[in-house]
Design a protein around this motif. Structure first.
Motif, PDB file in Angstrom:
ATOM      1  N   CYS A   1       0.823  -1.210   0.000  1.00 60.28           N
ATOM      2  CA  CYS A   1       0.000   0.000   0.000  1.00 60.28           C
ATOM      3  C   CYS A   1       0.862   1.268   0.000  1.00 60.28           C
ATOM      4  N   ARG A   2       1.441   1.616   1.144  1.00 58.79           N
ATOM      5  CA  ARG A   2       2.125   2.906   1.288  1.00 58.79           C
ATOM      6  C   ARG A   2       3.305   3.082   0.337  1.00 58.79           C
ATOM      7  N   SER A   3       4.269   2.168   0.381  1.00 59.08           N
ATOM      8  CA  SER A   3       5.465   2.375  -0.449  1.00 59.08           C
ATOM      9  C   SER A   3       5.180   2.260  -1.940  1.00 59.08           C
ATOM     10  N   PRO A   4       4.328   1.334  -2.407  1.00 59.41           N
ATOM     11  CA  PRO A   4       4.043   1.331  -3.840  1.00 59.41           C
ATOM     12  C   PRO A   4       3.317   2.589  -4.308  1.00 59.41           C
ATOM     13  N   MET A   5       2.392   3.101  -3.465  1.00 64.31           N
ATOM     14  CA  MET A   5       1.691   4.326  -3.839  1.00 64.31           C
ATOM     15  C   MET A   5       2.661   5.500  -3.885  1.00 64.31           C
ATOM     16  N   ALA A   6       3.551   5.601  -2.913  1.00 63.42           N
ATOM     17  CA  ALA A   6       4.544   6.679  -2.907  1.00 63.42           C
ATOM     18  C   ALA A   6       5.436   6.591  -4.140  1.00 63.42           C
ATOM     19  N   ALA A   7       5.838   5.374  -4.484  1.00 67.96           N
ATOM     20  CA  ALA A   7       6.692   5.193  -5.662  1.00 67.96           C
ATOM     21  C   ALA A   7       5.977   5.623  -6.940  1.00 67.96           C
ATOM     22  N   LYS A   8       4.705   5.263  -7.069  1.00 69.56           N
ATOM     23  CA  LYS A   8       3.934   5.638  -8.264  1.00 69.56           C
ATOM     24  C   LYS A   8       3.749   7.151  -8.351  1.00 69.56           C
TER      25      LYS A   8
ATOM     26  N   LYS B   1       8.255  12.254 -14.067  1.00 71.56           N
ATOM     27  CA  LYS B   1       8.006  12.307 -15.515  1.00 71.56           C
ATOM     28  C   LYS B   1       7.449  13.663 -15.928  1.00 71.56           C
ATOM     29  N   GLU B   2       6.493  14.190 -15.142  1.00 75.50           N
ATOM     30  CA  GLU B   2       5.890  15.492 -15.461  1.00 75.50           C
ATOM     31  C   GLU B   2       6.928  16.613 -15.470  1.00 75.50           C
ATOM     32  N   HIS B   3       7.940  16.492 -14.617  1.00 78.13           N
ATOM     33  CA  HIS B   3       8.953  17.544 -14.492  1.00 78.13           C
ATOM     34  C   HIS B   3      10.277  17.178 -15.153  1.00 78.13           C
ATOM     35  N   HIS B   4      10.263  16.092 -15.940  1.00 76.53           N
ATOM     36  CA  HIS B   4      11.441  15.650 -16.704  1.00 76.53           C
ATOM     37  C   HIS B   4      12.657  15.440 -15.793  1.00 76.53           C
ATOM     38  N   ILE B   5      12.430  14.768 -14.681  1.00 81.01           N
ATOM     39  CA  ILE B   5      13.502  14.436 -13.733  1.00 81.01           C
ATOM     40  C   ILE B   5      13.804  12.957 -13.889  1.00 81.01           C
ATOM     41  N   ASP B   6      15.074  12.646 -14.082  1.00 77.63           N
ATOM     42  CA  ASP B   6      15.499  11.273 -14.334  1.00 77.63           C
ATOM     43  C   ASP B   6      15.718  10.536 -13.012  1.00 77.63           C
TER      44      ASP B   6
END
Length: 83
Positions: A13-20, A27-32
């Motif tokens: 729950c918590r860590s997968p949601m944070a990762a997503k 991606k929205e801010h073009h950060i690799d």
């Protein structure tokens, strides 16, 4: 590139949601970034919880996830560990 690891208890729950969420924002801010999540008590190979998957999909993110237990390989890989 930076490697970020989110850690919680079961990795359903918590860590997968944070990762997503971080993956989407990066991606929205073009950060690799490379992003993973794990759990200190996770049983390997399960999907995220049903509730977590529905929230992830509601916000337009891919809900695929497989649980993994924290291990030394992941800790060595990570530049930043968030718990």
């Amino acid at each position: 590139m930076m490697n970020v690891l989110f850690v919680c208890m079961g990795n359903t729950c918590r860590s997968p949601m944070a990762a997503k969420i971080l993956e989407k924002k990066a991606k929205e801010h073009h950060i690799d970034l490379q992003i993973q999540s794990a759990g200190i008590g996770a049983v390997e190979g399960f999907p995220a919880s049903e509730h977590a998957r529905s929230v992830i999909k509601e916000y337009g993110m891919d809900d695929s996830h497989t649980t993994q237990r924290i291990n030394q390989r992941l800790l060595d890989w990570a530049d930043l560990v968030l718990t």
